[in-house]
Scaffold this motif. Structure first.
Motif, PDB file in Angstrom:
ATOM      1  N   GLY A   1       0.743  -1.331  -0.138  1.00 37.47           N
ATOM      2  CA  GLY A   1       0.012  -0.002   0.059  1.00 37.47           C
ATOM      3  C   GLY A   1       0.868   1.340   0.004  1.00 37.47           C
ATOM      4  N   GLU A   2       2.225   1.167   0.402  1.00 34.62           N
ATOM      5  CA  GLU A   2       2.923   2.281   0.331  1.00 34.62           C
ATOM      6  C   GLU A   2       3.118   3.182  -1.116  1.00 34.62           C
ATOM      7  N   ASP A   3       2.846   2.340  -2.123  1.00 34.46           N
ATOM      8  CA  ASP A   3       3.124   2.988  -3.744  1.00 34.46           C
ATOM      9  C   ASP A   3       1.602   3.009  -4.167  1.00 34.46           C
ATOM     10  N   ARG A   4       0.772   4.232  -3.834  1.00 33.83           N
ATOM     11  CA  ARG A   4      -0.528   4.455  -4.220  1.00 33.83           C
ATOM     12  C   ARG A   4      -0.560   5.077  -5.569  1.00 33.83           C
ATOM     13  N   THR A   5       0.526   5.247  -6.255  1.00 35.62           N
ATOM     14  CA  THR A   5       0.478   5.916  -7.622  1.00 35.62           C
ATOM     15  C   THR A   5       0.564   4.851  -8.632  1.00 35.62           C
ATOM     16  N   SER A   6       0.961   3.480  -8.185  1.00 41.75           N
ATOM     17  CA  SER A   6       0.813   2.464  -9.331  1.00 41.75           C
ATOM     18  C   SER A   6      -0.699   1.959  -9.417  1.00 41.75           C
ATOM     19  N   GLU A   7      -0.944   1.824 -10.487  1.00 40.28           N
ATOM     20  CA  GLU A   7      -2.498   1.027 -10.847  1.00 40.28           C
ATOM     21  C   GLU A   7      -2.381  -0.524 -10.152  1.00 40.28           C
ATOM     22  N   ARG A   8      -1.092  -1.119 -10.581  1.00 42.30           N
ATOM     23  CA  ARG A   8      -0.970  -2.503 -10.099  1.00 42.30           C
ATOM     24  C   ARG A   8      -0.761  -2.621  -8.608  1.00 42.30           C
ATOM     25  N   SER A   9      -0.236  -1.718  -7.970  1.00 40.86           N
ATOM     26  CA  SER A   9      -0.164  -1.577  -6.592  1.00 40.86           C
ATOM     27  C   SER A   9      -1.510  -1.527  -6.028  1.00 40.86           C
ATOM     28  N   ARG A  10      -2.382  -0.768  -6.472  1.00 40.52           N
ATOM     29  CA  ARG A  10      -3.663  -0.606  -5.931  1.00 40.52           C
ATOM     30  C   ARG A  10      -4.563  -1.968  -6.320  1.00 40.52           C
ATOM     31  N   GLU A  11      -4.376  -2.698  -7.423  1.00 41.77           N
ATOM     32  CA  GLU A  11      -4.982  -4.162  -7.562  1.00 41.77           C
ATOM     33  C   GLU A  11      -4.664  -5.006  -6.474  1.00 41.77           C
ATOM     34  N   VAL A  12      -3.073  -4.963  -6.404  1.00 50.11           N
ATOM     35  CA  VAL A  12      -2.834  -6.016  -5.610  1.00 50.11           C
ATOM     36  C   VAL A  12      -3.322  -5.726  -4.002  1.00 50.11           C
ATOM     37  N   SER A  13      -3.381  -4.586  -3.431  1.00 48.15           N
ATOM     38  CA  SER A  13      -3.745  -4.071  -2.262  1.00 48.15           C
ATOM     39  C   SER A  13      -5.174  -4.513  -2.166  1.00 48.15           C
ATOM     40  N   ALA A  14      -6.084  -4.255  -3.241  1.00 44.85           N
ATOM     41  CA  ALA A  14      -7.438  -4.757  -3.253  1.00 44.85           C
ATOM     42  C   ALA A  14      -7.945  -6.331  -3.027  1.00 44.85           C
ATOM     43  N   ALA A  15      -6.808  -6.827  -3.894  1.00 46.95           N
ATOM     44  CA  ALA A  15      -6.692  -8.526  -3.952  1.00 46.95           C
ATOM     45  C   ALA A  15      -6.500  -8.941  -2.447  1.00 46.95           C
ATOM     46  N   LEU A  16      -5.470  -8.496  -1.752  1.00 42.23           N
ATOM     47  CA  LEU A  16      -4.968  -8.764  -0.629  1.00 42.23           C
ATOM     48  C   LEU A  16      -5.929  -8.497   0.479  1.00 42.23           C
ATOM     49  N   GLU A  17      -6.803  -7.459   0.567  1.00 45.20           N
ATOM     50  CA  GLU A  17      -7.971  -7.522   1.100  1.00 45.20           C
ATOM     51  C   GLU A  17      -9.056  -8.287   1.133  1.00 45.20           C
ATOM     52  N   ARG A  18      -9.404  -8.577  -0.220  1.00 51.90           N
ATOM     53  CA  ARG A  18     -10.225  -9.538  -0.712  1.00 51.90           C
ATOM     54  C   ARG A  18     -10.180 -10.995  -0.111  1.00 51.90           C
ATOM     55  N   LEU A  19      -8.799 -11.302   0.103  1.00 49.49           N
ATOM     56  CA  LEU A  19      -8.433 -12.574   0.462  1.00 49.49           C
ATOM     57  C   LEU A  19      -8.322 -12.637   1.733  1.00 49.49           C
ATOM     58  N   LYS A  20      -8.541 -11.650   2.871  1.00 51.33           N
ATOM     59  CA  LYS A  20      -8.141 -11.789   4.022  1.00 51.33           C
ATOM     60  C   LYS A  20      -8.833 -12.943   4.762  1.00 51.33           C
ATOM     61  N   PRO A  21     -10.282 -13.313   4.198  1.00 53.57           N
ATOM     62  CA  PRO A  21     -10.984 -14.378   5.052  1.00 53.57           C
ATOM     63  C   PRO A  21     -10.368 -15.582   4.753  1.00 53.57           C
ATOM     64  N   GLU A  22      -9.468 -15.837   4.051  1.00 57.23           N
ATOM     65  CA  GLU A  22      -8.790 -16.955   3.776  1.00 57.23           C
ATOM     66  C   GLU A  22      -7.707 -17.136   4.805  1.00 57.23           C
ATOM     67  N   LEU A  23      -7.196 -16.278   5.269  1.00 55.58           N
ATOM     68  CA  LEU A  23      -6.135 -15.994   6.643  1.00 55.58           C
ATOM     69  C   LEU A  23      -7.036 -16.441   7.757  1.00 55.58           C
ATOM     70  N   GLU A  24      -8.299 -15.853   7.800  1.00 51.09           N
ATOM     71  CA  GLU A  24      -8.994 -16.064   9.071  1.00 51.09           C
ATOM     72  C   GLU A  24      -9.612 -17.639   9.146  1.00 51.09           C
ATOM     73  N   LEU A  25      -9.946 -18.239   7.742  1.00 46.72           N
ATOM     74  CA  LEU A  25     -10.192 -19.492   7.773  1.00 46.72           C
ATOM     75  C   LEU A  25      -9.051 -20.423   8.306  1.00 46.72           C
ATOM     76  N   LEU A  26      -7.488 -20.059   7.975  1.00 47.03           N
ATOM     77  CA  LEU A  26      -6.559 -20.869   8.389  1.00 47.03           C
ATOM     78  C   LEU A  26      -6.396 -20.823   9.917  1.00 47.03           C
ATOM     79  N   THR A  27      -6.637 -19.758  10.446  1.00 47.36           N
ATOM     80  CA  THR A  27      -6.525 -19.632  11.995  1.00 47.36           C
ATOM     81  C   THR A  27      -7.536 -20.149  12.898  1.00 47.36           C
ATOM     82  N   ARG A  28      -8.519 -20.650  12.321  1.00 53.75           N
ATOM     83  CA  ARG A  28      -9.632 -21.043  13.222  1.00 53.75           C
ATOM     84  C   ARG A  28      -9.274 -22.196  13.890  1.00 53.75           C
ATOM     85  N   PRO A  29      -9.507 -22.114  15.090  1.00 55.80           N
ATOM     86  CA  PRO A  29      -9.377 -23.362  15.870  1.00 55.80           C
ATOM     87  C   PRO A  29     -10.044 -24.500  15.238  1.00 55.80           C
ATOM     88  N   ALA A  30     -11.291 -24.553  14.679  1.00 56.15           N
ATOM     89  CA  ALA A  30     -12.158 -25.563  14.157  1.00 56.15           C
ATOM     90  C   ALA A  30     -11.385 -26.149  12.798  1.00 56.15           C
TER      91      ALA A  30
END
Length: 389
Positions: A56-85
């Motif tokens: 997110g430090e590079d806000r001028t790059s279109e690719r950086s903004r797309e990557v940032s948006a994709a990482l935010e979209r994939l956060k539930p994957e991390l939450e799934l992997l850390t669930r006790p169940a």
């Protein structure tokens, strides 16, 4: 989720070839309940947030903004992997940022916490786990029976139970037998019974060794752990064929009375220690093979041998990022080396992945060994190979 033991070499080859225009996110989560799952979850979340911050430090790059948006979209994957169940001590996910491709894996062996964004999947911790988790046999022997189990990727399951022959009637006693003259004794019953017991024990050991030997061939066990206390461990191990002795691990502990989880943990720990020892021996073997011209040392020699399909076993340090190029004919070259046509080829910063890919495609075994670049293979920057010819 897919269990890790369902992966085969073909699927690993396909995984290593995956790419994505925005990158592939690789998540490894250590969920071993014997440690601190809460601390592991905090650590992996911190790693993820740090990745987001850097992107997110590079806000001028279109690719950086797309990557940032994709990482935010994939956060539930991390939450799934850390669930006790969620099942598994080791949980892994690979996700393409610009598409909907996701591969989720779990297994009974822990993995180190990692968050990696690269052009393709970061497969090295997975390959380390698969190498260590190769199938092994386990023989648990007691005076009553022998249990033959298979250990694979941290899981244990019973594959055969062999029972001892029934002992003689308990009312038998030593004493004079037969009708000889008074005062002349024949062999006492006790000694005869002991001799028969010894014969039964030898037949039992022969059955155990024969069954275990057959299973090693059928199930492709690379090691076999024998445990039966002071009485049974060494006799059973000694009955196994001489050709298998370097693959036998003697454990003098009595493991037969342990519960399933305690037994799994004890066997896994012992096999982990043995794997570390065998890795050190393998590194030495690669170095000695290179001196005898049956091995390759260094990136240049290894890449050339892989190009020719001569590598039987690839060894490399996963902490080293090897770089080079790919020629117009698909050949791999180290550093600034050029192809046979004199051209420099296409630069390949992910040459490590290409080396692994070529090894799988030519049927070679792959062993990532952490620390190889600072140990016996330091002069070769941690990479070497055993050759077919």
């Amino acid at each position: 989720m897919t269990t890790i033991d369902q992966l085969d070499d073909k699927e690993l080859l396909e995984l290593s070839r995956r790419t994505d225009p925005l990158g592939v996110l690789s998540l490894y989560v250590n969920a071993d309940p014997t440690g601190s799952p809460e601390a592991a979850a905090i650590d992996i979340n911190n790693r993820y947030r740090e990745l987001q911050r850097r992107i997110g430090e590079d806000r001028t790059s279109e690719r950086s903004r797309e990557v940032s948006a994709a990482l935010e979209r994939l956060k539930p994957e991390l939450e799934l992997l850390t669930r006790p169940a969620t099942p598994g001590r080791g949980r892994i996910a690979f996700a393409a940022l610009s598409g909907d491709w996701i591969l989720r894996l779990d297994g009974q062996m822990p993995v180190p916490n990692r968050v990696v964004l690269d052009d393709g999947p970061f497969v090295h911790p997975l390959l380390e786990l698969l190498d260590e988790g190769r199938p092994a046999g386990v023989i648990l022997v007691s005076g009553q029976d022998a249990r033959l189990l298979e250990w694979r990727l941290g899981k244990l399951r019973l594959v055969s139970l062999l029972e001892q022959e029934e002992a003689e009637a308990s009312h038998e006693r030593a004493g004079q037998i037969g009708g000889g003259p008074t005062g002349q004794f024949h062999t006492p019953m006790l000694e005869q019974r002991q001799a028969r017991q010894q014969e039964r024990a030898q037949r039992f050991l022969d059955r155990v060794a024969e069954t275990a030997t057959d299973m090693m061939d059928e199930r492709r066990w690379e090691r076999i752990l024998v445990s039966g206390g002071d009485r049974w461990t060494q006799p059973v191990a000694a009955k196994l064929p001489e050709a298998l002795q370097d693959r036998v691990i003697q454990d003098l502990r009595v493991l037969t009375g342990m519960d399933d989880e305690g037994l799994r943990s004890a066997v896994t720990e012992r096999l982990h220690e043995d794997h570390a020892l065998r890795e050190r021996r393998l590194v030495e073997q690669v170095r000695e093979a290179a001196l005898a011209r049956t091995g390759a040392l260094g990136l240049s020699e290894v890449a050339a041998a892989l190009n020719e399909g001569r590598v039987a076993h690839l060894v490399y340090d996963p902490e080293v990022r090897y770089s080079g190029s790919v020629g117009t004919d698909g050949a791999l070259y180290a550093g600034a080396e050029v192809g046979t046509d004199g051209g420099p080829g296409t630069p390949e910063p992910r040459l490590t992945e290409r080396l692994v890919e070529r090894a799988f495609s030519t049927g070679a075994r792959v062993s990532p060994i952490e620390g190889a670049a600072t140990g016996a293979l330091s002069e070769a920057v941690g990479i070497g190979a055993l050759l077919r010819w």
